[in-house]
Scaffold this active site. Structure first.
Site, PDB file in Angstrom:
ATOM      1  CE  LYS A  86      40.049  19.168  33.122  1.00 45.87           C
ATOM      2  NZ  LYS A  86      39.291  20.426  32.899  1.00 45.87           N
ATOM      3  CE  LYS A 122      40.414  20.469  23.155  1.00 48.95           C
ATOM      4  NZ  LYS A 122      40.385  19.338  24.072  1.00 48.95           N
ATOM      5  CG  ASP A 165      43.188  25.088  19.421  1.00 51.94           C
ATOM      6  OD1 ASP A 165      42.465  25.481  20.365  1.00 51.94           O
ATOM      7  OD2 ASP A 165      44.372  24.772  19.570  1.00 51.94           O
ATOM      8  CG  HIS A 166      37.965  26.642  22.155  1.00 49.06           C
ATOM      9  ND1 HIS A 166      38.136  25.311  22.456  1.00 49.06           N
ATOM     10  CD2 HIS A 166      38.163  27.314  23.302  1.00 49.06           C
ATOM     11  CE1 HIS A 166      38.436  25.179  23.732  1.00 49.06           C
ATOM     12  NE2 HIS A 166      38.461  26.374  24.274  1.00 49.06           N
ATOM     13  CD  GLU A 172      40.359  23.594  32.275  1.00 50.90           C
ATOM     14  OE1 GLU A 172      39.124  23.614  32.087  1.00 50.90           O
ATOM     15  OE2 GLU A 172      41.102  22.673  31.895  1.00 50.90           O
ATOM     16  CE  LYS A 203      39.821  30.820  24.946  1.00 55.97           C
ATOM     17  NZ  LYS A 203      38.450  31.173  25.364  1.00 55.97           N
ATOM     18  CG  HIS A 215      43.498  24.252  23.739  1.00 59.52           C
ATOM     19  ND1 HIS A 215      42.807  24.284  22.547  1.00 59.52           N
ATOM     20  CD2 HIS A 215      42.648  23.692  24.634  1.00 59.52           C
ATOM     21  CE1 HIS A 215      41.605  23.776  22.717  1.00 59.52           C
ATOM     22  NE2 HIS A 215      41.491  23.391  23.972  1.00 59.52           N
ATOM     23  CG  ASP A 220      41.370  18.350  27.912  1.00 59.87           C
ATOM     24  OD1 ASP A 220      40.512  18.121  27.030  1.00 59.87           O
ATOM     25  OD2 ASP A 220      41.172  19.140  28.853  1.00 59.87           O
TER      26      ASP A 220
END
Length: 493
Positions: free
Chosen positions: A341, A149, A178-179, A217, A183, A241, A236
């Site tokens: 964030k 991405k 897309d990590h 985050e 998961k 995600h 982002d």
């Protein structure tokens, strides 16, 4: 028959992602016997040779992984390096003899996995340069390309990039990573839903009040201020995600568990998202930007003071959105999604809020039933429900039944990159985004981009809090509240 015997070519091999994520993931796959006949060819502009590249990767592994000298040496012997000007098609000629040498040495039958760990500006360039030397052709083994991405910057650029890559690689060769989908808890969400008769009958508008998805985050933008300012929380985190997570929560049961069926259902959800109107972006969307604060006795910068961030930036570091899915299962059920964030905790979780009982027999304030699926950092599933509080009377108290992946001490749980790299080598595209779903996601978020471009409001929030007050008001309009997994009261600087 698919095989994971192959040469993995990493473009951008001198970059951060390679030594932080990709090489450690490949090392662990090797350590646990998941890789046999393989080689890794690092490619970048830097003038390195095989030995200097191996030494750099060895140092990275010693910092992050549990190693033994024997295993580390054995793994590093599979690492190679080739300096290439990645913007110059002629320079890719160096890869032809190098790949032939590695395929012969490791008996990998021409199977090649290209990983673009590069700036997005090269996503359309690298496929064309590979094709100029026939390195995309599958006559001598499969050829696949992994695209990191962001896949595009908006709806228009995503379509343009898609056209560029498809000129040289077929859709079955393209793996958009897309990590988050790698998961374990995200994947377990599907097993939880579709293998248990307990949950699926309740997974609809009749029993679910609302769904809450949080991707929080605790850190700021760190050293990524320049990159992040051109991205923001929407690009982002949300567009890729969290929309993918939303789709896995909301999708219909696939006919069979394979890549096509699974990705068909994900695409259907993306297409079923109710288009955002001007009223939605004005009243059901909150954008925010963190300001300076004191957290645990330490002063932290505001976003505008971060390195690489323009002093007048309006880039959002927080967003919250109320959206809906227009289909039979979910009609009328709001999905509240937020990400940001400098929030009080690093946590990604899904909360399914079930409707209360039609008549409160025991208590007007009986706890609601919630299913909490924690994706990170401490992967877990928790079911919350009411039981009688000890003592006289029938007052209900919230209790929980919990499962944590850490309890599976004897099981090897693959990290996201380990799982996705292994799937790409095996040719399993189930957990990779397909082009139609990507375009549908960009189409859905385009009104948000237009709102930002037109000067839409960006609220301030103190670092260490759960975002702007407007986000609390957004969900409170319907009498609901955000769940706050953790966090402390913060003092303003």
């Amino acid at each position: 028959m698919q095989t994971n015997n192959n040469c993995i070519v990493i473009f951008g091999a001198s970059g951060d992602l390679t030594h932080r994520k990709l090489i450690p993931a490949l090392y662990n796959l090797f350590k646990f016997g998941r890789l046999n006949k393989f080689s890794v060819l690092g490619v970048a502009r830097s003038e390195l040779n095989d030995e200097t590249f191996r030494e750099k990767m060895r140092e990275a592994l010693l910092e992050t992984e549990e190693t033994t000298p024997e295993t580390l040496d054995a793994f590093c012997s599979h690492l190679y390096y080739q300096a290439v000007n990645t913007s110059d098609a002629a320079d890719y000629a160096k890869l032809v003899p190098r790949l032939e040498e590695l395929h012969t040495k490791y008996q990998t039958n021409g199977n090649t996995l290209y990983y673009m760990s590069t700036p997005p500006s090269l996503y359309g360039v690298i496929p064309e340069c590979l094709a100029a030397h026939g390195l995309n052709e599958e006559k001598d083994g499969w050829k696949r390309i992994i695209v990191e991405k962001p896949f595009g910057y908006d709806e228009k650029t995503a379509q343009e990039l898609d056209v560029q890559i498809h000129r040289f690689f077929e859709e079955h060769q393209i793996y958009r990573i897309d990590h988050y989908l790698g998961k374990e808890t995200v994947q377990n969400l599907l097993v939880l839903r579709f293998s248990n008769g307990l949950f699926e009958p309740l997974w609809n508008r009749n029993y679910i009040d609302y769904v809450e998805i949080t991707g929080a985050e605790a850190i700021g933008v760190e050293e990524r201020g320049g990159y992040y300012d051109g991205s923001g929380a929407m690009r982002d985190m949300f567009q890729n995600h969290l929309l993918q997570v939303l789709a896995m929560v909301a999708m219909e049961p696939p006919a069979i568990i394979n890549a096509n069926s699974m990705r068909d259902e994900v695409a259907k959800v993306m297409h079923s998202l109710r288009p955002l109107t001007q009223d939605d972006v004005e009243h059901n969307l909150v954008l925010g930007q963190y300001t300076a604060a004191e957290i645990d006795g330490k002063e932290v910068k505001g976003y505008l003071q971060e390195k690489g961030v323009p002093a007048n930036s309006r880039t959002e570091t927080f967003m919250a959105l109320r959206c809906e899915i227009e289909n039979w299962r979910w009609a009328g059920v709001p999905f509240y999604v937020r990400t940001g964030k400098r929030l009080p905790a690093r946590v990604t979780e899904i909360v399914i809020h079930f409707k209360t009982t039609p008549h409160p027999v025991f208590s007007q304030n009986a706890p609601e039933n919630k299913l909490i699926i924690r994706i990170q950092p401490d992967e877990a599933i928790s079911m919350r429900f009411g039981l009688k509080k000890p003592g006289a009377g029938f007052e209900a108290k919230e209790v929980s039944m919990d499962f944590r992946y850490a309890d599976l001490a004897d099981e090897q749980v693959l990290t996201a990159y380990e799982r996705l790299l292994l799937d790409a080598m095996k040719g399993d595209a189930t957990l990779f985004a397909r082009t139609d779903a990507v375009h549908a996601a960009w189409k859905f978020v385009q009104p948000i981009l237009d709102y930002k471009e037109a000067g839409g409001r960006v609220h301030e929030y103190e670092a260490g809090t759960w975002g702007p007050v407007a986000a609390e008001k957004l969900i409170a309009k319907s009498g609901r509240v955000w769940r706050k997994p953790s966090g402390k009261m913060k003092k303003k600087v």
